[in-house]
Design a protein around this motif. Structure first.
Motif, PDB file in Angstrom:
ATOM      1  N   ILE A 199     -52.313-137.541  37.142  1.00 37.86           N
ATOM      2  CA  ILE A 199     -51.233-136.797  36.495  1.00 37.86           C
ATOM      3  C   ILE A 199     -51.870-135.580  35.834  1.00 37.86           C
ATOM      4  N   LEU A 200     -51.370-134.403  36.196  1.00 36.21           N
ATOM      5  CA  LEU A 200     -51.882-133.159  35.613  1.00 36.21           C
ATOM      6  C   LEU A 200     -50.763-132.563  34.771  1.00 36.21           C
ATOM      7  N   ALA A 201     -50.941-132.606  33.440  1.00 36.67           N
ATOM      8  CA  ALA A 201     -49.854-132.182  32.552  1.00 36.67           C
ATOM      9  C   ALA A 201     -50.165-130.828  31.945  1.00 36.67           C
ATOM     10  N   VAL A 202     -49.152-129.975  31.891  1.00 39.35           N
ATOM     11  CA  VAL A 202     -49.284-128.681  31.229  1.00 39.35           C
ATOM     12  C   VAL A 202     -48.876-128.865  29.772  1.00 39.35           C
ATOM     13  N   GLY A 203     -49.772-128.509  28.851  1.00 37.45           N
ATOM     14  CA  GLY A 203     -49.498-128.701  27.420  1.00 37.45           C
ATOM     15  C   GLY A 203     -48.277-127.910  26.965  1.00 37.45           C
ATOM     16  N   VAL A 204     -47.629-128.441  25.946  1.00 39.21           N
ATOM     17  CA  VAL A 204     -46.482-127.749  25.356  1.00 39.21           C
ATOM     18  C   VAL A 204     -47.011-126.881  24.228  1.00 39.21           C
ATOM     19  N   GLU A 205     -46.629-125.635  24.223  1.00 41.22           N
ATOM     20  CA  GLU A 205     -47.190-124.741  23.212  1.00 41.22           C
ATOM     21  C   GLU A 205     -46.726-125.089  21.817  1.00 41.22           C
ATOM     22  N   GLU A 206     -47.660-125.064  20.904  1.00 36.68           N
ATOM     23  CA  GLU A 206     -47.320-125.311  19.509  1.00 36.68           C
ATOM     24  C   GLU A 206     -46.863-124.002  18.888  1.00 36.68           C
ATOM     25  N   GLN A 207     -45.516-123.853  18.849  1.00 36.33           N
ATOM     26  CA  GLN A 207     -45.003-122.587  18.313  1.00 36.33           C
ATOM     27  C   GLN A 207     -45.310-122.449  16.831  1.00 36.33           C
ATOM     28  N   ASP A 208     -45.231-123.563  16.113  1.00 38.40           N
ATOM     29  CA  ASP A 208     -45.593-123.456  14.713  1.00 38.40           C
ATOM     30  C   ASP A 208     -46.681-124.470  14.406  1.00 38.40           C
ATOM     31  N   LYS A 209     -47.445-124.145  13.395  1.00 34.79           N
ATOM     32  CA  LYS A 209     -48.592-124.997  13.090  1.00 34.79           C
ATOM     33  C   LYS A 209     -48.259-126.008  12.010  1.00 34.79           C
ATOM     34  N   ASP A 210     -46.993-126.128  11.676  1.00 37.38           N
ATOM     35  CA  ASP A 210     -46.619-127.017  10.582  1.00 37.38           C
ATOM     36  C   ASP A 210     -46.166-128.378  11.059  1.00 37.38           C
ATOM     37  N   GLY A 211     -46.609-128.750  12.229  1.00 42.37           N
ATOM     38  CA  GLY A 211     -46.261-130.079  12.693  1.00 42.37           C
ATOM     39  C   GLY A 211     -44.851-130.131  13.244  1.00 42.37           C
ATOM     40  N   GLY A 212     -44.444-129.153  14.029  1.00 45.16           N
ATOM     41  CA  GLY A 212     -43.133-129.179  14.675  1.00 45.16           C
ATOM     42  C   GLY A 212     -43.094-130.194  15.801  1.00 45.16           C
ATOM     43  N   ILE A 213     -41.963-130.233  16.514  1.00 44.77           N
ATOM     44  CA  ILE A 213     -41.798-131.245  17.565  1.00 44.77           C
ATOM     45  C   ILE A 213     -42.832-131.070  18.686  1.00 44.77           C
ATOM     46  N   ALA A 214     -43.225-129.815  18.958  1.00 44.79           N
ATOM     47  CA  ALA A 214     -44.247-129.583  19.983  1.00 44.79           C
ATOM     48  C   ALA A 214     -45.553-130.264  19.586  1.00 44.79           C
ATOM     49  N   PHE A 215     -45.854-130.188  18.317  1.00 42.19           N
ATOM     50  CA  PHE A 215     -47.061-130.839  17.796  1.00 42.19           C
ATOM     51  C   PHE A 215     -46.976-132.359  18.007  1.00 42.19           C
ATOM     52  N   SER A 216     -45.790-132.934  17.778  1.00 38.89           N
ATOM     53  CA  SER A 216     -45.598-134.377  17.953  1.00 38.89           C
ATOM     54  C   SER A 216     -45.732-134.771  19.416  1.00 38.89           C
ATOM     55  N   VAL A 217     -45.239-133.916  20.301  1.00 44.36           N
ATOM     56  CA  VAL A 217     -45.364-134.188  21.734  1.00 44.36           C
ATOM     57  C   VAL A 217     -46.827-134.130  22.153  1.00 44.36           C
TER      58      VAL A 217
END
Ligand code: AMP
Ligand code: MG
Length: 357
Positions: free
Chosen positions: A324-342
């Protein structure tokens, strides 16, 4: 053991509730992931959850309630245990986020057996918003300990079918509900201090909590150092590798175990989305040329990624993928947003096997 499938109807939920009340195990949908429930106050019932999941017994469970008035049954939110400010935070958080995907770590009451909390003197409590989950807890008539309904180490199940794949023959019942809305587990926050500390990131973010409570909220240091930029500039994800699982002091014991791992070898490509996809495609072609079955995972946005990540990992395994080759989800904010959780889940799934591009 034969696992009975219950429909998502009042009569069936009542029957499932009776199984829970008499010490049996029932899996059920929540808004985050499917949970594997047992009477949280019944040590023997809870022991069966550890066996069904193959889960280490020092990994505590989240206790689910369906009425804020039941908080005092499982937790001690009182001035002999907590400062006034902490108590104020707890009620504000309950007001703002319950029912919903927020789990609060609190001093435990004497009624919760140690087996439920993995020997800790704290209890993790959540009031879920999924109506089926709430009705089930109500019908069972007791707080319900429920970890995610997967075999230990595997991705959490977000559909009834994926729950059955892992739990068929291991539990008394499964309520066949809808797919889970959120798709990743609840935010776990330690509320004992006047400054709340997030132990596991989820849909409810640092910012959400800070806004609702009006106080500073911290990430546990094991999460703090994992924040990095992915798009412009130098990716700083090297710190993920440095915080090796065995080095982590487990304030939240689940942190030290292998998590969310598919059978396939998984790699996460980190960098700008286009470049990461391109590199994943090049790698996919290389692997296909040597006879591997390969799945590329890329998501439109962080919310979709949260919703679909675990489901896609399980589907890739079912399809017999080698990689499985996954493309990371960009962390738009550095405050622990949903992208960070993913990304927290994605990197654990891949065993921190990262390719920076
Ligand atoms: P799961 O139920 O599979 O979503 O995992 C529950 C997770 O919640 C555990 O692995 C811990 O990380 C966390 N947790 C549960 N109870 C506690 C507690 N008393 N203190 C800290 N973390 C907890
Ligand atoms: Mg879990």
């Amino acid at each position: 053991m034969k696992t009975k499938i219950f429909k998502d109807t009042i009569e069936d939920i009542e029957a499932a509730g009776r199984i829970l009340a008499s010490g049996g195990l029932v899996a059920f949908p929540t808004e985050t992931v499917y949970g594997l429930g047992a009477n949280a106050l019944d040590g023997e019932a809870v022991s069966k959850v550890y066996r069904a999941k193959g889960r280490p017994s020092d990994n505590p469970m989240i206790v689910h309630i369906s009425d804020i008035d039941d908080l005092h049954v499982v937790a001690r939110v009182s001035e002999d245990k907590l400062q006034k400010k902490a108590i104020e935070n707890i009620y504000k958080a309950a007001e703002a986020f319950w029912p919903g995907p927020l789990t609060m770590v609190l001093p435990k009451s004497d009624r919760v057996p140690e087996v439920t909390t993995g020997g800790l003197d704290t209890v993790a409590v959540r009031f879920p918003s999924n109506p089926t989950a709430c009705l089930l807890i109500e019908k069972a008539g007791c707080p319900i300990a429920a970890p995610s309904a997967n075999l230990s180490g595997k991705p959490s199940p977000t559909t009834a079918l994926h729950t059955l794949d892992d739990m068929d023959g291991r539990i008394e019942g499964l309520i066949w509900g809808d797919d889970c809305e959120v798709g990743i587990e609840s935010t776990v926050v330690d509320m004992r201090d006047s400054t709340p500390v997030i132990l596991r990131p989820g849909k409810i973010t640092v910012k959400d909590l800070e806004r609702a409570l009006g106080v500073k909220v911290r990430l546990h240091y094991t999460l703090e150092e994992s924040i990095g930029t992915m798009g412009n500039g130098e990716p700083s994800h090297k710190s993920y590798k440095e915080s090796r699982e065995e080095d982590i002091v487990p304030i939240s014991p689940g942190m030290k175990y292998k998590h969310y791992a598919p059978e396939a070898d998984m790699t996460v490509f980190l960098g700008s989305r286009d470049k990461a996809l391109k590199m994943a495609e090049i790698e996919a072609n290389r692997l296909k040329a040597i006879g591997h079955k390969v799945q590329i995972l890329i998501f439109d946005n962080p919310e979709t990624a949260a919703h679909d990540l675990f489901r896609k990992l399980r589907e890739a395994d079912k399809a017999g993928c080698d990689d499985i080759l996954a493309v990371g989800v960009e962390e738009q904010d550095k405050d622990g947003g949903i992208a960070f959780s993913v990304m927290n889940r994605m990197l654990k799934s891949a065993g921190h096997n990262i390719r920076k591009v």
